[in-house]
Write an enzyme that holds these catalytic residues in place. Structure first.
Site, PDB file in Angstrom:
ATOM      1  N   THR A 132      -1.704 -10.425  13.823  1.00  0.00           N
ATOM      2  CA  THR A 132      -2.701  -9.673  13.138  1.00  0.00           C
ATOM      3  C   THR A 132      -2.369  -9.868  11.540  1.00  0.00           C
ATOM      4  O   THR A 132      -1.324  -9.795  11.278  1.00  0.00           O
ATOM      5  CB  THR A 132      -2.404  -8.051  13.355  1.00  0.00           C
ATOM      6  OG1 THR A 132      -2.733  -8.032  14.860  1.00  0.00           O
ATOM      7  CG2 THR A 132      -3.120  -7.324  12.688  1.00  0.00           C
TER       8      THR A 132
ATOM      9  N   SER B  49      -9.920  -5.468  14.279  1.00  0.00           N
ATOM     10  CA  SER B  49      -9.938  -4.252  13.393  1.00  0.00           C
ATOM     11  C   SER B  49     -11.143  -4.473  12.545  1.00  0.00           C
ATOM     12  O   SER B  49     -10.904  -4.062  11.229  1.00  0.00           O
ATOM     13  CB  SER B  49      -8.724  -4.291  12.754  1.00  0.00           C
ATOM     14  OG  SER B  49      -8.453  -5.781  12.020  1.00  0.00           O
TER      15      SER B  49
ATOM     16  N   ASP C 164     -14.579  -5.874   3.144  1.00  0.00           N
ATOM     17  CA  ASP C 164     -14.176  -6.825   3.980  1.00  0.00           C
ATOM     18  C   ASP C 164     -14.290  -6.644   5.350  1.00  0.00           C
ATOM     19  O   ASP C 164     -14.560  -7.403   6.231  1.00  0.00           O
ATOM     20  CB  ASP C 164     -12.977  -7.590   3.597  1.00  0.00           C
ATOM     21  CG  ASP C 164     -11.798  -6.410   3.846  1.00  0.00           C
ATOM     22  OD1 ASP C 164     -11.968  -5.540   4.198  1.00  0.00           O
ATOM     23  OD2 ASP C 164     -10.359  -6.811   3.483  1.00  0.00           O
ATOM     24  N   ARG C 165     -14.307  -5.279   5.856  1.00  0.00           N
ATOM     25  CA  ARG C 165     -14.454  -4.789   7.181  1.00  0.00           C
ATOM     26  C   ARG C 165     -16.062  -4.567   7.354  1.00  0.00           C
ATOM     27  O   ARG C 165     -16.822  -4.467   6.619  1.00  0.00           O
ATOM     28  CB  ARG C 165     -13.845  -3.609   7.320  1.00  0.00           C
ATOM     29  CG  ARG C 165     -12.200  -3.891   7.425  1.00  0.00           C
ATOM     30  CD  ARG C 165     -11.614  -2.778   7.919  1.00  0.00           C
ATOM     31  NE  ARG C 165     -10.035  -2.845   7.698  1.00  0.00           N
ATOM     32  CZ  ARG C 165      -9.336  -2.056   8.580  1.00  0.00           C
ATOM     33  NH1 ARG C 165      -9.780  -1.287   9.451  1.00  0.00           N
ATOM     34  NH2 ARG C 165      -8.065  -2.535   8.667  1.00  0.00           N
TER      35      ARG C 165
ATOM     36  N   ASP D  65     -16.137  -1.144   4.588  1.00  0.00           N
ATOM     37  CA  ASP D  65     -15.077  -0.371   4.088  1.00  0.00           C
ATOM     38  C   ASP D  65     -14.845  -0.496   2.798  1.00  0.00           C
ATOM     39  O   ASP D  65     -15.672  -0.857   1.859  1.00  0.00           O
ATOM     40  CB  ASP D  65     -13.903  -0.878   4.992  1.00  0.00           C
ATOM     41  CG  ASP D  65     -13.299  -2.186   4.474  1.00  0.00           C
ATOM     42  OD1 ASP D  65     -14.083  -2.836   3.841  1.00  0.00           O
ATOM     43  OD2 ASP D  65     -12.030  -2.522   4.561  1.00  0.00           O
TER      44      ASP D  65
ATOM     45  N   ARG E  42       1.010  -1.136   0.076  1.00  0.00           N
ATOM     46  CA  ARG E  42      -0.091  -0.006  -0.045  1.00  0.00           C
ATOM     47  C   ARG E  42       0.792   1.024   0.079  1.00  0.00           C
ATOM     48  O   ARG E  42       1.844   1.527   0.891  1.00  0.00           O
ATOM     49  CB  ARG E  42      -0.808  -0.148   1.157  1.00  0.00           C
ATOM     50  CG  ARG E  42      -2.053  -1.114   1.227  1.00  0.00           C
ATOM     51  CD  ARG E  42      -2.998  -1.186   2.127  1.00  0.00           C
ATOM     52  NE  ARG E  42      -3.926  -2.299   2.121  1.00  0.00           N
ATOM     53  CZ  ARG E  42      -4.466  -2.739   3.244  1.00  0.00           C
ATOM     54  NH1 ARG E  42      -4.491  -1.932   4.378  1.00  0.00           N
ATOM     55  NH2 ARG E  42      -5.340  -3.686   3.229  1.00  0.00           N
TER      56      ARG E  42
ATOM     57  N   ARG F 280      -0.649   1.468  17.707  1.00  0.00           N
ATOM     58  CA  ARG F 280      -1.874   0.898  18.411  1.00  0.00           C
ATOM     59  C   ARG F 280      -1.774   0.410  19.722  1.00  0.00           C
ATOM     60  O   ARG F 280      -1.022  -0.191  19.889  1.00  0.00           O
ATOM     61  CB  ARG F 280      -2.576  -0.133  17.370  1.00  0.00           C
ATOM     62  CG  ARG F 280      -2.731   0.172  16.092  1.00  0.00           C
ATOM     63  CD  ARG F 280      -3.741  -0.473  15.208  1.00  0.00           C
ATOM     64  NE  ARG F 280      -3.657  -0.563  13.840  1.00  0.00           N
ATOM     65  CZ  ARG F 280      -4.109   0.223  13.034  1.00  0.00           C
ATOM     66  NH1 ARG F 280      -4.634   1.702  13.495  1.00  0.00           N
ATOM     67  NH2 ARG F 280      -4.267   0.192  11.699  1.00  0.00           N
TER      68      ARG F 280
ATOM     69  N   GLU G  15     -11.145 -10.406  13.848  1.00  0.00           N
ATOM     70  CA  GLU G  15     -10.210  -9.339  14.370  1.00  0.00           C
ATOM     71  C   GLU G  15     -10.691  -8.301  15.001  1.00  0.00           C
ATOM     72  O   GLU G  15     -11.949  -7.865  14.563  1.00  0.00           O
ATOM     73  CB  GLU G  15      -9.325  -8.899  13.281  1.00  0.00           C
ATOM     74  CG  GLU G  15      -8.435 -10.017  12.708  1.00  0.00           C
ATOM     75  CD  GLU G  15      -7.423  -9.563  11.575  1.00  0.00           C
ATOM     76  OE1 GLU G  15      -6.248  -9.672  12.333  1.00  0.00           O
ATOM     77  OE2 GLU G  15      -7.960  -9.402  10.564  1.00  0.00           O
TER      78      GLU G  15
ATOM     79  N   SER H  79      -7.821  -1.051   0.885  1.00  0.00           N
ATOM     80  CA  SER H  79      -8.893  -1.248   1.998  1.00  0.00           C
ATOM     81  C   SER H  79      -9.575   0.024   2.480  1.00  0.00           C
ATOM     82  O   SER H  79     -10.257   0.641   1.769  1.00  0.00           O
ATOM     83  CB  SER H  79      -8.281  -1.909   3.083  1.00  0.00           C
ATOM     84  OG  SER H  79      -9.037  -2.469   4.067  1.00  0.00           O
ATOM     85  N   HIS H  80      -9.369   0.367   3.741  1.00  0.00           N
ATOM     86  CA  HIS H  80     -10.095   1.521   4.459  1.00  0.00           C
ATOM     87  C   HIS H  80      -9.462   2.762   4.479  1.00  0.00           C
ATOM     88  O   HIS H  80      -9.775   3.765   4.826  1.00  0.00           O
ATOM     89  CB  HIS H  80     -10.228   0.978   5.968  1.00  0.00           C
ATOM     90  CG  HIS H  80      -8.912   0.825   6.519  1.00  0.00           C
ATOM     91  ND1 HIS H  80      -8.180  -0.546   6.109  1.00  0.00           N
ATOM     92  CD2 HIS H  80      -8.001   1.334   7.301  1.00  0.00           C
ATOM     93  CE1 HIS H  80      -7.129  -0.493   6.797  1.00  0.00           C
ATOM     94  NE2 HIS H  80      -7.072   0.668   7.648  1.00  0.00           N
TER      95      HIS H  80
ATOM     96  N   LYS I 260     -11.794 -11.690   5.171  1.00  0.00           N
ATOM     97  CA  LYS I 260     -12.761 -11.375   6.131  1.00  0.00           C
ATOM     98  C   LYS I 260     -14.047 -10.764   5.229  1.00  0.00           C
ATOM     99  O   LYS I 260     -13.681 -10.602   3.873  1.00  0.00           O
ATOM    100  CB  LYS I 260     -12.389 -10.484   7.033  1.00  0.00           C
ATOM    101  CG  LYS I 260     -11.700  -9.057   6.402  1.00  0.00           C
ATOM    102  CD  LYS I 260     -11.359  -8.147   7.707  1.00  0.00           C
ATOM    103  CE  LYS I 260     -10.348  -7.181   7.225  1.00  0.00           C
ATOM    104  NZ  LYS I 260      -8.964  -7.184   7.009  1.00  0.00           N
TER     105      LYS I 260
ATOM    106  N   ASP J 114     -13.129  -1.825   0.327  1.00  0.00           N
ATOM    107  CA  ASP J 114     -13.172  -3.246  -0.331  1.00  0.00           C
ATOM    108  C   ASP J 114     -13.876  -4.224   0.004  1.00  0.00           C
ATOM    109  O   ASP J 114     -13.834  -5.219  -0.318  1.00  0.00           O
ATOM    110  CB  ASP J 114     -11.617  -3.741  -0.397  1.00  0.00           C
ATOM    111  CG  ASP J 114     -10.933  -4.098   0.995  1.00  0.00           C
ATOM    112  OD1 ASP J 114     -11.391  -3.655   1.804  1.00  0.00           O
ATOM    113  OD2 ASP J 114     -10.243  -5.022   0.873  1.00  0.00           O
TER     114      ASP J 114
HETATM  115  C1  G16 Z   1      -5.620  -5.655   6.910  1.00  0.00           C
HETATM  116  C2  G16 Z   1      -5.309  -6.885   7.595  1.00  0.00           C
HETATM  117  C3  G16 Z   1      -6.008  -7.449   8.696  1.00  0.00           C
HETATM  118  C4  G16 Z   1      -5.653  -6.213   9.971  1.00  0.00           C
HETATM  119  C5  G16 Z   1      -5.695  -4.997   9.567  1.00  0.00           C
HETATM  120  C6  G16 Z   1      -5.091  -4.029  10.489  1.00  0.00           C
HETATM  121  O1  G16 Z   1      -7.157  -5.358   7.250  1.00  0.00           O
HETATM  122  O2  G16 Z   1      -5.968  -7.987   6.494  1.00  0.00           O
HETATM  123  O3  G16 Z   1      -6.149  -8.729   9.196  1.00  0.00           O
HETATM  124  O4  G16 Z   1      -6.121  -6.660  11.126  1.00  0.00           O
HETATM  125  O5  G16 Z   1      -5.148  -4.584   8.149  1.00  0.00           O
HETATM  126  O6  G16 Z   1      -3.698  -4.125  10.415  1.00  0.00           O
HETATM  127  P1  G16 Z   1      -2.842  -3.231  11.045  1.00  0.00           P
HETATM  128  O7  G16 Z   1      -2.929  -3.043  12.407  1.00  0.00           O
HETATM  129  O8  G16 Z   1      -1.398  -3.903  10.681  1.00  0.00           O
HETATM  130  O9  G16 Z   1      -2.950  -1.771  10.464  1.00  0.00           O
HETATM  131  P2  G16 Z   1      -7.577  -4.560   5.619  1.00  0.00           P
HETATM  132  O10 G16 Z   1      -8.948  -4.257   5.891  1.00  0.00           O
HETATM  133  O11 G16 Z   1      -6.683  -3.144   5.801  1.00  0.00           O
HETATM  134  O12 G16 Z   1      -6.966  -5.043   4.633  1.00  0.00           O
END
Ligand code: G16
Length: 543
Positions: free
Chosen positions: A344, A365, A281-282, A277, A22, A496, A363, A113-114, A376, A279
């Site tokens: 994570t 998150s 998945d959240r 979110d 990213r 975090r 998770e 993602s988000h 997810k 994409d």
């Molecule tokens: C990704 C991962 C998740 C993780 C989240 C937060 O989610 O797929 O498993 O919990 O990031 O990660 P971090 O705490 O390292 O920022 P997503 O939805 O961003 O793909």
């Protein structure tokens, strides 16, 4: 076929994070940047000649350009066919579904993602394997290693493929099939949940609001919630996916999904609210003036899983990421099934799911999912909740309160300190590690430290070891403080702090989480020296 081999130089910063690579859009727009990473993927996965690939993204800015580049590179790298979502769109769980259903060799998903999108926003790319799940660390490390030595990539010189309608095309010797991004996924959802029961719940006046946050799930939610389940038109808000998410931050939590939160906490609030979110998945789940933490949501789904037809046989086991609260562990114990604690990152659930050791994963998150795909899945969680509400005929709040009364409540909150100077954030982590010996056995008010460590995980299936996954301070009563650096940000470092306190006493279950956790928060700030080391008085986001 007009295949060009292009000379290139490595970029030093193509290390995939928690979930793929990213970066800011301008980074991806640098000449050769995307191409280098895609070639590094192809060079790492050893796909046989004529293999099939799935391809799609969350529709954010640069999605369209990237899809065309990847299609031409796939054609030049010997793939036989690519299944691509119409308009270049596939939600992350839908991409996982497509990979599994059509047994493709793997898939490439474009998403950050988000994270916000737009010309100055974020973009991302990741590779998912044939099980439909994010590539394991072994694969992502190989991709990174290749990216550091790459000197050429291959691309077909050809016109762009028309992606705005479904159909079949050829690109050099490769087939491109543009597929409806929603239908396979919707069909899978219908096979898991009691759509008839949800339909009659909604017909009976149960009101829902789903905030798609101008992100990829809009069309999925419209089709499933409004068309197939009969939710009132307008139940899905912000349903049109936009390249910049309407300028918003497509992260379904109490801070960023404020429009939905205001509706669900306002006059005439609906009975159920949810958001997903960028994409898809959240997820965030709300009742009438009531927020369900993601950790509780996982526990609730586990405890009520057999109410959904797809899970009526029961669960093989549950997995949660280390910072996720232990609420699910209590359910697993009651069900007499195993509960796994992983680092994570959804990629760590893949082996457990493939080996049949777990059925549900979650998770803190805002991620929950199951063995139905290997990502997810935001809308899946919403449908699971609606199925449970339809079966139990109770409000979200009363379902959660009864759960706490039975299992106790794991009060939970996460403090995010975003955009910190990397050195300061690393300094906090190092300071904690340097003090492990001093912290061991220390007493802070009513809390005494049972142990502290830097979490390390040995995968029970393939034996691989992942170290340095977050600092844990565990207290004798099971309460925990966790410190971790995010692996998904694109600017500076995000620290975090995860806080969890267990409360068995029902008379205290109604307390506000911030009140119940106040003492732990004070301890966390004290032992980490966070304020003085980062200069931050307040977190950026509290969830
Ligand atoms: C990704 C991962 C998740 C993780 C989240 C937060 O989610 O797929 O498993 O919990 O990031 O990660 P971090 O705490 O390292 O920022 P997503 O939805 O961003 O793909």
């Amino acid at each position: 076929m007009d295949i060009r081999t292009v000379n290139t130089q490595p970029f030093p910063d193509q290390k995939p994070g928690t979930s793929g690579l990213r970066k800011k859009v301008p980074a991806f727009q640098q000449p050769h940047y995307l191409e280098n990473f895609v070639q590094s993927i192809f060079d790492s996965i050893a796909a046989p000649q004529n293999a099939t690939l799935a391809l799609g993204g969350d529709g954010r800015y640069y999605n369209r350009e990237a899809i065309q580049i990847i299609l031409k590179m796939a054609a030049a790298n010997g793939f036989g066919k690519v299944l691509v979502g119409q308009g270049g769109i596939l939600s992350t769980p839908a991409a996982s579904c497509v990979i599994r259903k059509y047994q493709t060799y793997g898939g490439i998903i474009l998403s950050a993602s988000h994270n916000p999108g737009g010309p100055d926003g974020d973009f991302g790319i990741k590779y998912n394997s044939s099980n439909g799940g994010p590539a394991t660390e072994t694969v992502t490390e190989t991709i990174f290693a290749k990216s550091k030595t790459i000197s050429t990539y291959r691309i077909l010189d050809a016109a762009d493929v028309a992606l705005d309608a479904t159909g079949n095309f050829t690109l050099g010797d490769m087939q491109v099939e543009v597929i409806d991004p929603v239908s396979d996924y919707a069909e899978l959802m219908e096979s898991l949940f009691d759509f008839a029961a949800i339909r009659s719940l909604l017909a009976g006046g149960f009101r829902i609001k789903f905030d798609a946050m101008h992100a990829v799930n809009g069309p999925y939610a419209k089709e499933i919630l409004e068309r197939r389940l009969g939710a009132a038109t307008g139940s899905v808000i912000n349903a049109v996916p936009l390249e910049d998410f309407g300028g918003g931050h497509p992260d379904p939590n109490l801070t960023y999904a404020h429009e939905l939160v205001e509706i669900c906490y306002g006059e005439n609030a609906p009975d159920f609210g949810a958001a997903s979110d960028g994409d898809g998945d959240r997820n965030m789940i709300l009742g009438k003036r009531f927020f369900v933490t993601p950790s509780d949501s996982l526990a609730l789904l586990a405890a009520n899983a057999t109410l959904a037809p797809g899970y009526k046989q029961g669960l093989a086991g549950i997995a949660r990421s280390m910072p996720t609260s232990a609420a699910a562990d209590r359910v697993a114990q009651a069900l007499n099934i195993p509960c796994y604690e992983t680092p994570t990152g959804w990629k760590f659930f893949g082996n457990l799911l493939d080996a049949g050791k777990v059925t549900l994963c979650g998770e803190e998150s805002f991620g929950t999912g199951s063995s139905h795909v290997r990502e997810k899945d935001g809308l899946w969680a919403v449908l699971f909740w609606l199925n449970i509400v339809a079966a139990r005929k109770q409000s979200v709040e009363s379902i959660v309160s009864e759960h706490w009364a039975k299992y106790g409540r794991n009060f939970y909150s996460r403090y995010d300190y975003e955009g910190l100077p990397t050195e300061a954030a690393q300094g906090v982590m190092q300071h904690l590690k340097d003090n492990f010996a001093k912290l061991d056995g220390a007493q802070f008010g009513k809390y005494s430290v049972k142990f502290c460590d830097d979490f390390s995980y040995t995968d029970p299936v393939d034996g691989s070891v992942s170290k340095g996954q977050g600092v844990r301070i565990i207290f004798t009563d099971g309460s925990r403080i966790i410190f971790r650096l995010s692996g998904t940000g694109t600017e500076g470092a995000t620290l975090r702090v995860y806080l969890e306190a267990y409360e068995a006493d029902v008379s205290r279950h109604h307390l506000d989480a911030q009140v119940a956790l106040a003492e732990l928060i004070g301890i966390a700030l004290q032992i980490s020296e966070l304020k003085s080391r980062t200069g931050r008085e307040q977190p950026t986001v509290i969830t």
